[in-house]
Design a protein around this motif. Structure first.
Motif, PDB file in Angstrom:
ATOM      1  N   MET A 389       0.844  -1.185   0.000  1.00  0.00           N
ATOM      2  CA  MET A 389       0.000   0.000   0.000  1.00  0.00           C
ATOM      3  C   MET A 389       0.886   1.243   0.000  1.00  0.00           C
ATOM      4  SD  MET A 389      -1.129  -0.272   3.962  1.00  0.00           S
ATOM      5  CE  MET A 389       0.087  -0.463   5.256  1.00  0.00           C
ATOM      6  N   ASP A 390       0.253   2.413  -0.098  1.00  0.00           N
ATOM      7  CA  ASP A 390       0.983   3.664   0.018  1.00  0.00           C
ATOM      8  C   ASP A 390       0.353   4.477   1.127  1.00  0.00           C
ATOM      9  OD1 ASP A 390      -1.376   4.305  -1.120  1.00  0.00           O
ATOM     10  OD2 ASP A 390      -0.551   5.321  -2.872  1.00  0.00           O
ATOM     11  N   SER A 391       0.992   5.578   1.462  1.00  0.00           N
ATOM     12  CA  SER A 391       0.530   6.408   2.564  1.00  0.00           C
ATOM     13  C   SER A 391       0.731   7.865   2.183  1.00  0.00           C
ATOM     14  CB  SER A 391       1.309   6.083   3.845  1.00  0.00           C
ATOM     15  OG  SER A 391       0.982   6.982   4.882  1.00  0.00           O
ATOM     16  N   LYS A 392      -0.144   8.715   2.709  1.00  0.00           N
ATOM     17  CA  LYS A 392      -0.033  10.154   2.480  1.00  0.00           C
ATOM     18  C   LYS A 392       0.812  10.829   3.558  1.00  0.00           C
ATOM     19  CE  LYS A 392      -2.708   9.848  -1.088  1.00  0.00           C
ATOM     20  NZ  LYS A 392      -2.137   9.982  -2.449  1.00  0.00           N
ATOM     21  N   ILE A 400       4.049  -0.888   5.902  1.00  0.00           N
ATOM     22  CA  ILE A 400       5.092  -0.687   4.886  1.00  0.00           C
ATOM     23  C   ILE A 400       6.469  -0.923   5.482  1.00  0.00           C
ATOM     24  CG2 ILE A 400       6.097   0.982   3.296  1.00  0.00           C
ATOM     25  CD1 ILE A 400       3.445   2.263   2.942  1.00  0.00           C
ATOM     26  N   HIS A 425      13.056   7.461   2.852  1.00  0.00           N
ATOM     27  CA  HIS A 425      12.595   7.743   1.496  1.00  0.00           C
ATOM     28  C   HIS A 425      13.790   7.742   0.539  1.00  0.00           C
ATOM     29  CE1 HIS A 425       9.269   9.320   3.918  1.00  0.00           C
ATOM     30  NE2 HIS A 425       8.506   9.201   2.847  1.00  0.00           N
ATOM     31  N   PRO A 434       7.101  10.131  -2.540  1.00  0.00           N
ATOM     32  CA  PRO A 434       5.941   9.584  -1.846  1.00  0.00           C
ATOM     33  C   PRO A 434       6.350   8.585  -0.771  1.00  0.00           C
ATOM     34  CG  PRO A 434       6.213   8.483  -3.940  1.00  0.00           C
ATOM     35  CD  PRO A 434       7.272   9.549  -3.884  1.00  0.00           C
ATOM     36  N   THR A 435       5.422   8.356   0.150  1.00  0.00           N
ATOM     37  CA  THR A 435       5.632   7.357   1.198  1.00  0.00           C
ATOM     38  C   THR A 435       5.035   6.049   0.706  1.00  0.00           C
ATOM     39  OG1 THR A 435       5.505   9.099   2.870  1.00  0.00           O
ATOM     40  CG2 THR A 435       5.301   6.846   3.643  1.00  0.00           C
ATOM     41  N   THR A 436       5.777   5.345  -0.126  1.00  0.00           N
ATOM     42  CA  THR A 436       5.323   4.093  -0.718  1.00  0.00           C
ATOM     43  C   THR A 436       6.390   3.032  -0.547  1.00  0.00           C
ATOM     44  OG1 THR A 436       6.209   4.696  -2.888  1.00  0.00           O
ATOM     45  CG2 THR A 436       3.922   5.317  -2.428  1.00  0.00           C
ATOM     46  N   LEU A 437       5.983   1.790  -0.823  1.00  0.00           N
ATOM     47  CA  LEU A 437       6.937   0.688  -0.751  1.00  0.00           C
ATOM     48  C   LEU A 437       8.050   0.851  -1.773  1.00  0.00           C
ATOM     49  CD1 LEU A 437       7.687  -2.086   0.453  1.00  0.00           C
ATOM     50  CD2 LEU A 437       6.226  -3.120  -1.284  1.00  0.00           C
ATOM     51  N   ASN A 439       9.291   3.599  -2.949  1.00  0.00           N
ATOM     52  CA  ASN A 439      10.171   4.721  -2.623  1.00  0.00           C
ATOM     53  C   ASN A 439      10.791   4.569  -1.239  1.00  0.00           C
ATOM     54  OD1 ASN A 439      11.283   7.307  -3.439  1.00  0.00           O
ATOM     55  ND2 ASN A 439      10.008   8.227  -1.833  1.00  0.00           N
TER      56      ASN A 439
END
Length: 549
Positions: A389-392, A400, A425, A434-437, A439
């Motif tokens: 998933m990703d996060s804001k 993550i 990051h 972004p705060t993603t897997l 990245n």
């Protein structure tokens, strides 16, 4: 240098003859010695180059107005990348080169001439670390300034000579160093072959001797009492029991992250699993680690008063009761028309649970797991890349973070295998990352701080596996790739001849039938739910049509 007889370096006096594999034994030995001397000469030149790199980068950052406290950040990592070593090893190489070039000229000259190798030069640097520059120069001249004295000395002998000279010049500094070393006591671990791990404890000498004496006494006591274990096994088990407060036969209640495919878990495939903190483990070992018996032991139903639970003792009567009565029709119970007590309250339930626990531990090939939690990590078919998933938010959520640590295993910097301490990051949050897997990357403490230094950048690379390109301040680029997780096609595309597949033996031979049964049951449940949903929709449509008419 080349095989054509060129000098070993720029201005070096070491000559490297060409390779001649057809030469005599004596000439082959001479060629080996010449190349060893060339390695030492190159090590001396590398030390001078490292110091020149440091001075140049410090000057450039000073010209840019970088604060003095931050000018040296990232230089050790740059040295480690240039030598294909970890940043921690790069810091050691940088400090050692600085001492050799500026404070120990005789050792540097002996290294360049092949009298000392890089390991023995490091011994002289380490053993004189507590001395002042003046005293260190005296030890350097006394030992390295006399090549005949160094001839034939092994590593331990050279270390003893350096300690003796250092203590003679400044005994107080040596004592202070020993006292300061107590602050560096720590515990570390490292993987060993055959699914083992070594735990190393660095203690002051008095405490270390006391620990070994206590373990030996306990081993002797149990051996005299008839314990069948070996001396080493008793000592290892005693360490575990006294540190954790639990017996080696009791299950550990710790979280162990084991990454494996559903096929290896349920269908008995031989694809290896990944144990976080250790590495690759065989699939059979992973199944043994989490396997529990399918059926409860027969003794679990035994009544501690004798006979089976819910049955009368021999003779057909109970103590203090009349003849047996007929079983009354009704719900399941004890045979006398009474409803069965709730689970966990029937007579003898505690003894039955304890018996079942002991039986479960006996069935485990390795004692140590009681509660098994399975967290599903979904991967892309064929590539084995984790899908997350990703996060804001700026901070990585726990989900993550766990996936990044499972994917990277260790620090994701090239040639660094230190434990992960930060989830960072790749493209900074302040720069729009972004705060993603994709990245996110796991970094150790040193690599995290080095990345924040001036001139360092990192970018993710698209591909079947997670890759990161790191660019150093000098413009050099280095690429690191996450290790392949279970499920990657690498395990299935080997060109080596494949052995015929054989069904697993032992208790795991029933894994595939159980998996098929579970799959069929799940499909039946989905079909029933779908039919119920269609029936309810059909009824609602009928009701709506009836109300409208």
């Amino acid at each position: 240098m080349s095989a054509g007889g060129l000098p070993a370096g720029n201005g070096s006096a070491v000559w490297l003859p060409p390779v001649d594999l057809e030469a005599s034994a004596a000439e082959l030995v001479d060629q080996i010695t010449a190349r060893e001397n060339a390695k030492d000469a190159i090590a001396a030149e590398q030390a001078q180059l490292i110091v020149a790199l440091e001075q140049q980068m410090l000057a450039e950052r000073a010209a840019k107005g970088v604060p003095a406290a931050r000018r040296g950040e990232g230089i050790a990592k740059q040295v480690g990348l240039a030598r294909r070593e970890s940043p921690n090893c790069g810091a050691l190489l940088l400090g050692r080169a600085r001492v050799l070039v500026t404070e120990m000229p005789h050792t540097l000259k002996a290294l360049e001439a092949g009298v000392l190798n890089e390991r023995r030069a490091a011994i002289l640097v380490n053993e004189t670390d507590c001395l002042t520059p003046e005293h260190r120069a005296l030890v350097d001249a006394e030992l390295a300034g006399n090549p005949e004295r160094l001839h034939g000395l092994g590593n331990r002998q050279l270390e003893a000579e350096a300690k003796r000279a250092a203590y003679r010049l400044d005994p107080h500094a040596v004592v202070k160093r020993a006292a300061k070393a107590e602050a560096d006591r720590h515990v570390s671990s490292r993987p060993e072959p055959d699914v083992m791990v070594s735990v190393r404890t660095l203690l002051p000498v008095a405490q270390g001797v006391a620990v070994m004496a206590a373990l030996k006494r306990e081993a002797d006591r149990l051996a005299n009492a008839g314990d069948p274990r070996s001396r080493g096994q008793v000592m290892a088990d005693t360490v575990f029991e006294r540190v954790t407060g639990r017996s080696t036969a009791d299950p550990a209640r710790l979280e162990v992250q084991l990454v494996m495919t559903d096929r290896a878990l349920l269908q008995g495939e031989r694809e290896p699993a990944w144990l976080t903190g250790y590495g690759i483990v065989p699939a059979q070992y992973a199944r043994d680690l989490i396997r529990l018996p399918q059926n409860p032991p027969e003794s679990a139903n035994a009544d501690p008063r004798g006979g089976q639970a819910g049955q009368s003792p021999p003779g057909g009567t109970r103590a203090g009761q009349g003849p047996p009565r007929e079983r009354l029709a009704g719900p399941p119970g004890d045979g006398f028309g009474r409803k069965a007590p709730p689970a966990g309250t029937e007579p003898g339930w505690q003894a039955a649970r304890e018996t079942a626990r002991r039986e479960r531990l006996r069935n485990l090939k390795i004692g140590g797991v009681e509660d098994v939690w399975i967290r599903r990590l979904y991967t892309a078919p064929g590539t084995g890349q984790l899908l997350g998933m990703d996060s804001k938010a700026r901070k990585f959520p726990d989900g993550i973070r766990r996936m990044v640590m499972a994917r990277d295993a260790v620090c994701s910097s090239p040639w660094c295998d230190a434990p992960i301490r930060h989830i960072d990051h790749i493209i900074a949050w302040a720069e729009g990352g972004p705060t993603t897997l994709a990245n996110g990357q796991g970094l150790c403490e040193r690599c995290k701080h080095a990345k924040a230094a001036d001139g360092w950048t990192a970018t993710p690379i698209d591909g079947p596996r997670h890759k990161v390109k790191t660019t150093a301040p000098t413009g050099h680029t280095y690429t690191s790739t996450a290790p392949p997780l279970p499920g990657h096609t690498h395990f299935y595309t080997s060109t080596a001849p494949q052995l015929p597949s054989t069904p697993p033996s032992g208790p795991t031979s029933a894994a595939a039938p159980h998996a098929e049964l579970a799959t069929r049951k799940a499909k039946k449940v989905l079909v029933r739910r779908r039919r119920a949903r269609l029936d309810s929709e059909r009824i609602r449509r009928r009701e709506r049509s009836a109300s409208q008419s």
